[in-house]
Design a protein around this motif. Structure first.
Motif, PDB file in Angstrom:
ATOM      1  N   LEU A  11       0.765  -1.263   0.030  1.00 19.75           N
ATOM      2  CA  LEU A  11      -0.093  -0.068   0.046  1.00 19.75           C
ATOM      3  C   LEU A  11       0.836   1.391   0.125  1.00 19.75           C
ATOM      4  O   LEU A  11       0.388   2.346  -0.608  1.00 19.75           O
ATOM      5  CB  LEU A  11      -0.853   0.176   1.117  1.00 19.75           C
ATOM      6  N   ALA A  12       2.144   1.269   0.909  1.00 17.58           N
ATOM      7  CA  ALA A  12       2.895   2.531   0.741  1.00 17.58           C
ATOM      8  C   ALA A  12       3.525   2.512  -0.556  1.00 17.58           C
ATOM      9  O   ALA A  12       3.537   3.818  -1.098  1.00 17.58           O
ATOM     10  CB  ALA A  12       4.020   2.149   1.919  1.00 17.58           C
ATOM     11  N   GLY A  13       4.047   1.594  -1.194  1.00 20.64           N
ATOM     12  CA  GLY A  13       4.653   1.542  -2.623  1.00 20.64           C
ATOM     13  C   GLY A  13       3.658   1.900  -3.621  1.00 20.64           C
ATOM     14  O   GLY A  13       3.877   3.147  -4.441  1.00 20.64           O
ATOM     15  N   ILE A  14       2.329   1.703  -3.507  1.00 21.26           N
ATOM     16  CA  ILE A  14       1.277   2.099  -4.537  1.00 21.26           C
ATOM     17  C   ILE A  14       0.965   3.476  -4.037  1.00 21.26           C
ATOM     18  O   ILE A  14       0.716   4.320  -5.063  1.00 21.26           O
ATOM     19  CB  ILE A  14       0.082   1.255  -4.363  1.00 21.26           C
ATOM     20  N   LEU A 115      19.031   5.674   4.043  1.00 28.76           N
ATOM     21  CA  LEU A 115      19.926   5.362   3.122  1.00 28.76           C
ATOM     22  C   LEU A 115      19.407   4.607   1.883  1.00 28.76           C
ATOM     23  O   LEU A 115      19.356   4.988   0.688  1.00 28.76           O
ATOM     24  CB  LEU A 115      21.207   5.274   3.229  1.00 28.76           C
ATOM     25  N   PHE A 116      18.979   3.491   2.481  1.00 27.91           N
ATOM     26  CA  PHE A 116      18.734   2.275   1.428  1.00 27.91           C
ATOM     27  C   PHE A 116      17.012   1.839   1.567  1.00 27.91           C
ATOM     28  O   PHE A 116      16.541   1.277   0.542  1.00 27.91           O
ATOM     29  CB  PHE A 116      19.626   1.269   1.744  1.00 27.91           C
ATOM     30  N   GLY A 117      16.281   2.611   2.389  1.00 30.86           N
ATOM     31  CA  GLY A 117      15.038   2.188   2.397  1.00 30.86           C
ATOM     32  C   GLY A 117      14.625   0.912   3.276  1.00 30.86           C
ATOM     33  O   GLY A 117      15.508   0.245   3.281  1.00 30.86           O
ATOM     34  N   ASP A 118      13.336   0.869   4.091  1.00 32.18           N
ATOM     35  CA  ASP A 118      13.028  -0.200   4.513  1.00 32.18           C
ATOM     36  C   ASP A 118      11.592  -0.233   4.582  1.00 32.18           C
ATOM     37  O   ASP A 118      10.881  -0.119   5.559  1.00 32.18           O
ATOM     38  CB  ASP A 118      13.369  -0.195   5.882  1.00 32.18           C
ATOM     39  N   ILE A 119      11.076  -0.506   3.377  1.00 36.19           N
ATOM     40  CA  ILE A 119       9.705  -0.595   3.065  1.00 36.19           C
ATOM     41  C   ILE A 119       8.790  -1.469   3.929  1.00 36.19           C
ATOM     42  O   ILE A 119       7.633  -1.297   4.157  1.00 36.19           O
ATOM     43  CB  ILE A 119       9.227  -0.730   1.644  1.00 36.19           C
ATOM     44  N   ALA A 181      10.465  13.740   1.107  1.00 37.01           N
ATOM     45  CA  ALA A 181      10.474  13.398   2.538  1.00 37.01           C
ATOM     46  C   ALA A 181       9.551  12.499   2.545  1.00 37.01           C
ATOM     47  O   ALA A 181       9.600  11.892   3.641  1.00 37.01           O
ATOM     48  CB  ALA A 181       9.574  14.793   2.925  1.00 37.01           C
ATOM     49  N   VAL A 182       8.369  12.168   2.233  1.00 32.45           N
ATOM     50  CA  VAL A 182       7.495  11.006   2.502  1.00 32.45           C
ATOM     51  C   VAL A 182       7.866   9.703   2.014  1.00 32.45           C
ATOM     52  O   VAL A 182       7.539   8.735   2.464  1.00 32.45           O
ATOM     53  CB  VAL A 182       6.158  11.222   1.861  1.00 32.45           C
ATOM     54  N   SER A 183       9.153   9.649   1.051  1.00 27.30           N
ATOM     55  CA  SER A 183       9.433   8.275   0.512  1.00 27.30           C
ATOM     56  C   SER A 183      10.731   7.940   1.183  1.00 27.30           C
ATOM     57  O   SER A 183      10.948   6.921   0.846  1.00 27.30           O
ATOM     58  CB  SER A 183       9.448   8.309  -1.082  1.00 27.30           C
ATOM     59  N   ILE A 184      11.369   8.815   1.727  1.00 29.80           N
ATOM     60  CA  ILE A 184      12.753   8.415   2.178  1.00 29.80           C
ATOM     61  C   ILE A 184      12.781   7.153   3.092  1.00 29.80           C
ATOM     62  O   ILE A 184      13.551   6.313   2.895  1.00 29.80           O
ATOM     63  CB  ILE A 184      13.447   9.521   2.882  1.00 29.80           C
ATOM     64  N   LYS A 185      11.628   6.828   3.900  1.00 29.17           N
ATOM     65  CA  LYS A 185      11.705   5.608   4.791  1.00 29.17           C
ATOM     66  C   LYS A 185      11.391   4.382   3.769  1.00 29.17           C
ATOM     67  O   LYS A 185      11.484   3.366   4.251  1.00 29.17           O
ATOM     68  CB  LYS A 185      10.804   5.751   5.973  1.00 29.17           C
TER      69      LYS A 185
END
Length: 261
Positions: A11-14, A115-119, A181-185
């Motif tokens: 859901l976050a990725g979409i 730095l590398f994300g943790d979706i 900003a909203v996608s860095i995590k």
């Protein structure tokens, strides 16, 4: 039944794709790929400042990303070379963030996630931020679509039509700052530019209209999220890079169409 964490990741990725698709199209059209890198690098400094001051994470990253956007827009309006200015600002912000992090021992380990994300670690609160930010950016792009497109295609034509190209450039860089900003995590500072650029570049050759390219980029981004998460689950690979590789595969698949366009 899929685990809750995987559903939240999807859901976050979409949700993020709804903003990166149309916004990434403008990045490709305006050749602003390096700006995405610069803003993402600056967001690392925002993460450190948020931890140091007790501010909410997203607020810290938004403030620093917006400051970067304003600085870049100001330098561009004064005639500075964009590539040189972005290079100086990007590396300075990243270095400042990493140095500042060294004074916060508890942040050293966590910084790799930004730095590398943790979706796969996305929470319900993160979902609210991502969807709220992405829908806000999407609404802004839809509202300013015609002026943004006119200013992108021809600044002289935009001025003749009563459109201020500098204002539209500022709208675009602010939207980019918010998306970073909203996608860095989710995908991390080092991969957000790829998520903006690769789906848009993949859709470019197979699209007949600007609107078609924006929709195509959004669709490719959504498919990349689903395919990347599936590959990550099957092969036990990092989720963020797997999503970007899935988008790159889409680019390769659509490359023959680009050659004929």
């Amino acid at each position: 039944m899929l685990d809750d964490f995987l559903i939240r990741a999807g859901l976050a990725g979409i949700g993020l794709s709804l903003a990166t698709g149309p916004l990434g199209s403008f990045v490709v059209w305006r050749r602003m790929a390096y700006f995405g890198d610069a803003t993402a690098h600056a967001a690392i400094l925002g993460v450190v400042l948020a931890f140091a001051t007790g501010l909410p994470l997203y607020l810290g990253t938004v403030l620093v990303a917006l400051a970067m956007a304003a600085t870049v827009a100001a330098l561009a309006s004064r005639g500075h070379a964009m590539d040189a200015a972005l290079g100086v600002l990007a590396h300075t912000a990243l270095a400042a963030g990493l140095v500042a992090a060294s004074f916060l021992p508890g942040l050293r380990t966590d910084l790799s996630a930004f730095l590398f994300g943790d979706i796969l670690a996305v929470t319900r609160a993160d979902l609210a931020w991502v969807w709220g930010g992405s829908l806000g950016v999407l609404a802004l792009v839809v509202w300013r679509w015609r002026p943004l497109l006119t200013a992108t295609l021809n600044e002289d034509l935009a001025q003749a039509s009563g459109i201020d190209p500098r204002r539209e450039r500022l709208v675009l860089v602010v939207a980019l700052a918010l998306v970073v900003a909203v996608s860095i995590k989710i995908v991390g500072a080092l991969l957000i530019a790829a998520l903006l650029i690769v789906p848009a570049a993949a859709a470019r050759g197979a699209s007949r209209t600007p609107e078609g390219m924006a929709l195509g980029a959004t669709g490719i981004s959504v498919l990349s999220v689903v395919a990347g998460l599936w590959a990550s689950l099957q092969a036990d690979t990092p989720a963020g890079p797997s999503i970007v590789l899935a988008a790159a595969l889409g680019f390769v698949v659509l490359l023959p169409f680009a050659r004929r366009s």
